[in-house]
Design a protein around this motif. Structure first.
Motif, PDB file in Angstrom:
ATOM      1  N   GLY A 177       0.800  -1.221   0.000  1.00 23.11           N
ATOM      2  CA  GLY A 177       0.000   0.000   0.000  1.00 23.11           C
ATOM      3  C   GLY A 177       0.829   1.266   0.000  1.00 23.11           C
ATOM      4  N   THR A 178       2.114   1.156  -0.350  1.00 20.04           N
ATOM      5  CA  THR A 178       3.010   2.313  -0.405  1.00 20.04           C
ATOM      6  C   THR A 178       3.688   2.342  -1.770  1.00 20.04           C
ATOM      7  OG1 THR A 178       4.874   1.057   0.490  1.00 20.04           O
ATOM      8  CG2 THR A 178       3.486   2.229   2.066  1.00 20.04           C
ATOM      9  N   ALA A 179       4.195   3.505  -2.134  1.00 22.02           N
ATOM     10  CA  ALA A 179       4.971   3.602  -3.367  1.00 22.02           C
ATOM     11  C   ALA A 179       6.287   2.860  -3.179  1.00 22.02           C
ATOM     12  CB  ALA A 179       5.231   5.072  -3.716  1.00 22.02           C
ATOM     13  N   THR A 184       6.310  -4.606  -7.547  1.00 24.30           N
ATOM     14  CA  THR A 184       4.924  -4.207  -7.706  1.00 24.30           C
ATOM     15  C   THR A 184       4.132  -4.576  -6.453  1.00 24.30           C
ATOM     16  OG1 THR A 184       4.278  -6.322  -8.683  1.00 24.30           O
ATOM     17  CG2 THR A 184       5.082  -4.612 -10.201  1.00 24.30           C
ATOM     18  N   GLU A 185       2.972  -3.971  -6.315  1.00 22.21           N
ATOM     19  CA  GLU A 185       2.113  -4.250  -5.170  1.00 22.21           C
ATOM     20  C   GLU A 185       1.739  -5.731  -5.111  1.00 22.21           C
ATOM     21  OE1 GLU A 185      -0.405  -3.336  -1.775  1.00 22.21           O
ATOM     22  OE2 GLU A 185       1.308  -2.357  -2.714  1.00 22.21           O
ATOM     23  N   SER A 186       1.394  -6.314  -6.253  1.00 23.77           N
ATOM     24  CA  SER A 186       0.968  -7.711  -6.259  1.00 23.77           C
ATOM     25  C   SER A 186       2.107  -8.640  -5.852  1.00 23.77           C
ATOM     26  CB  SER A 186       0.432  -8.104  -7.635  1.00 23.77           C
ATOM     27  OG  SER A 186       1.438  -7.996  -8.625  1.00 23.77           O
ATOM     28  N   ARG A 187       3.327  -8.334  -6.302  1.00 23.08           N
ATOM     29  CA  ARG A 187       4.467  -9.175  -5.913  1.00 23.08           C
ATOM     30  C   ARG A 187       4.740  -9.052  -4.417  1.00 23.08           C
ATOM     31  NH1 ARG A 187       8.831  -7.276 -10.336  1.00 23.08           N
ATOM     32  NH2 ARG A 187       7.510  -7.481 -12.186  1.00 23.08           N
ATOM     33  N   ARG A 188       4.660  -7.856  -3.887  1.00 20.27           N
ATOM     34  CA  ARG A 188       4.889  -7.675  -2.453  1.00 20.27           C
ATOM     35  C   ARG A 188       3.861  -8.442  -1.638  1.00 20.27           C
ATOM     36  NH1 ARG A 188       4.938  -1.451  -1.484  1.00 20.27           N
ATOM     37  NH2 ARG A 188       4.087  -1.265  -3.593  1.00 20.27           N
ATOM     38  N   GLN A 189       2.605  -8.370  -2.072  1.00 16.54           N
ATOM     39  CA  GLN A 189       1.553  -9.063  -1.342  1.00 16.54           C
ATOM     40  C   GLN A 189       1.774 -10.575  -1.360  1.00 16.54           C
ATOM     41  OE1 GLN A 189      -2.152  -7.773  -3.089  1.00 16.54           O
ATOM     42  NE2 GLN A 189      -2.158  -5.821  -1.976  1.00 16.54           N
ATOM     43  N   ARG A 190       2.139 -11.103  -2.519  1.00 20.28           N
ATOM     44  CA  ARG A 190       2.309 -12.553  -2.604  1.00 20.28           C
ATOM     45  C   ARG A 190       3.547 -12.998  -1.836  1.00 20.28           C
ATOM     46  NH1 ARG A 190       2.724 -16.890  -7.578  1.00 20.28           N
ATOM     47  NH2 ARG A 190       2.305 -18.655  -6.209  1.00 20.28           N
ATOM     48  N   PHE A 191       4.619 -12.217  -1.890  1.00 20.13           N
ATOM     49  CA  PHE A 191       5.825 -12.561  -1.130  1.00 20.13           C
ATOM     50  C   PHE A 191       5.508 -12.576   0.361  1.00 20.13           C
ATOM     51  CE2 PHE A 191      10.044 -12.394   0.540  1.00 20.13           C
ATOM     52  CZ  PHE A 191      10.873 -12.930  -0.447  1.00 20.13           C
ATOM     53  N   ASN A 192       4.790 -11.568   0.838  1.00 22.45           N
ATOM     54  CA  ASN A 192       4.427 -11.523   2.256  1.00 22.45           C
ATOM     55  C   ASN A 192       3.512 -12.677   2.633  1.00 22.45           C
ATOM     56  OD1 ASN A 192       5.943  -9.228   2.656  1.00 22.45           O
ATOM     57  ND2 ASN A 192       4.210  -7.820   2.623  1.00 22.45           N
ATOM     58  N   ALA A 193       2.623 -13.064   1.722  1.00 23.45           N
ATOM     59  CA  ALA A 193       1.727 -14.186   2.007  1.00 23.45           C
ATOM     60  C   ALA A 193       2.515 -15.478   2.189  1.00 23.45           C
ATOM     61  CB  ALA A 193       0.701 -14.341   0.889  1.00 23.45           C
ATOM     62  N   LEU A 194       3.581 -15.645   1.400  1.00 28.94           N
ATOM     63  CA  LEU A 194       4.427 -16.826   1.574  1.00 28.94           C
ATOM     64  C   LEU A 194       5.135 -16.784   2.927  1.00 28.94           C
ATOM     65  CD1 LEU A 194       5.621 -19.417   0.299  1.00 28.94           C
ATOM     66  CD2 LEU A 194       7.484 -17.988  -0.564  1.00 28.94           C
ATOM     67  N   CYS A 226      10.187  -0.317   1.856  1.00 23.35           N
ATOM     68  CA  CYS A 226       9.090   0.477   1.277  1.00 23.35           C
ATOM     69  C   CYS A 226       8.086   0.863   2.356  1.00 23.35           C
ATOM     70  CB  CYS A 226       8.382  -0.254   0.140  1.00 23.35           C
ATOM     71  SG  CYS A 226       9.459  -0.711  -1.217  1.00 23.35           S
ATOM     72  N   GLY A 227       8.604   1.227   3.534  1.00 24.81           N
ATOM     73  CA  GLY A 227       7.746   1.504   4.672  1.00 24.81           C
ATOM     74  C   GLY A 227       6.838   2.701   4.504  1.00 24.81           C
ATOM     75  N   GLY A 228       7.224   3.649   3.686  1.00 18.38           N
ATOM     76  CA  GLY A 228       6.353   4.787   3.428  1.00 18.38           C
ATOM     77  C   GLY A 228       6.189   5.720   4.607  1.00 18.38           C
ATOM     78  N   GLY A 229       7.187   5.815   5.475  1.00 11.86           N
ATOM     79  CA  GLY A 229       7.085   6.758   6.592  1.00 11.86           C
ATOM     80  C   GLY A 229       7.835   6.305   7.820  1.00 11.86           C
ATOM     81  N   LYS A 230       7.587   5.066   8.284  1.00  8.53           N
ATOM     82  CA  LYS A 230       8.287   4.564   9.455  1.00  8.53           C
ATOM     83  C   LYS A 230       9.733   4.224   9.088  1.00  8.53           C
ATOM     84  CE  LYS A 230       4.705   2.544  12.408  1.00  8.53           C
ATOM     85  NZ  LYS A 230       4.273   1.293  13.096  1.00  8.53           N
ATOM     86  N   GLU A 231      10.576   4.179  10.127  1.00  8.00           N
ATOM     87  CA  GLU A 231      11.955   3.767   9.923  1.00  8.00           C
ATOM     88  C   GLU A 231      11.994   2.333   9.417  1.00  8.00           C
ATOM     89  OE1 GLU A 231      16.043   3.202  12.591  1.00  8.00           O
ATOM     90  OE2 GLU A 231      14.184   3.966  13.503  1.00  8.00           O
TER      91      GLU A 231
END
Length: 265
Positions: A177-179, A184-194, A226-231
């Motif tokens: 959900g961040t730039a 890509t967003e879809s790759r990040r989501q699937r990697f995290n799901a694994l 790609c935290g989008g704000g947090k450290e």
């Protein structure tokens, strides 16, 4: 001859006070064995022990930090790129039978996380290539890793029968959900799901063997690449040392892994 009652009472009170004032025997220093892969070794945290060579064990990794804080005698056998069978074959023989504390982080390499990072988390790859790699990783997770973990956990208990054993999971490496230029967003989501599936497998199998499971995902939430704000506590791509890419920083070890593991020890 019996003591007069006032004298006897005074003597008993004096002995009681002396007993209460005597310092308690200090608990023996923990005998601690740290096992696992690059996340246990502290890759990307810096301050590597030159004697550890390609294992890249860091004085800023959570095992070294916990040992220093508790005066523990540390046997640090963790090594970059280790899988479950590597730990059982190469690291467990270094664990003494009277070890009182064991920590273990392993499983990611058994799924090919390095290949998955290359095929999913760098800009020039394709969704199709990422999907194929993650499908292969999921196959390893379902068909191979449960047996490897069971064999390893049984061997850990046999090697250190009286030890408190804490097995850790892995953080989600990427915020969604961040730039992000990394994936890509879809790759990040699937990697995290694994990662979530891997952590749940580790939790189930470790708890089945009577071990405590340290879930680091909550404390790392918001601190991934790609935290989008947090450290960010997870490195992105480290061009100068690619082997440090997508590993916890020194803050990730000290503020993420360490308190989560310490709470269970």
């Amino acid at each position: 001859m019996p003591l007069p009652r006032p004298v006897a009472a005074l003597t008993a009170a004096t002995l009681l006070c002396a007993a209460l004032a005597a310092p308690a025997a200090a608990d023996p220093a923990p005998k601690y064995a740290a096992l696992g892969d690059s996340y246990a070794a502290g890759v990307a945290a810096g301050s590597y022990d030159p004697a550890s060579g390609d294992c890249h064990r860091s004085g800023r990794g959570y095992p070294a930090l916990w040992a220093a804080a508790h005066g523990a005698a540390l046997t640090d056998a963790a090594c970059s790129a280790a899988g479950a069978d590597d730990v059982r074959r190469d690291q467990l023989p270094k664990v003494a039978a009277d070890t009182t504390v064991v920590t273990l982080t392993v499983g990611g390499n058994d799924l090919g996380f390095t290949s998955a990072a290359v095929d999913c988390l760098q800009p020039l790859t394709t969704d199709a290539r990422c999907d194929r790699t993650l499908d292969t990783a999921a196959h390893h997770l379902d068909d191979e890793l449960p047996g490897r973990l069971d064999a390893l956990y049984s061997a850990v208990r046999a090697a250190a029968p009286a030890a408190r054993v804490v097995v850790t999971g892995y953080p989600r490496l990427l915020q969604t959900g961040t730039a992000c230029l990394i994936a890509t967003e879809s790759r990040r989501q699937r990697f995290n799901a694994l990662t979530d599936r891997l952590d749940e497998l580790i939790r189930r199998r470790s708890e089945a063997h009577g071990f405590a499971f340290a879930d680091v995902r909550p404390v790392f939430e918001g601190h991934g690449t790609c935290g989008g704000g947090k450290e960010e506590w997870i490195n992105g791509i480290v061009v100068s040392h690619l082997w440090e890419s997508f590993h916890p920083t020194a803050d990730g070890q000290a503020r993420g892994y360490l308190p989560t593991v310490a709470a269970l020890l």
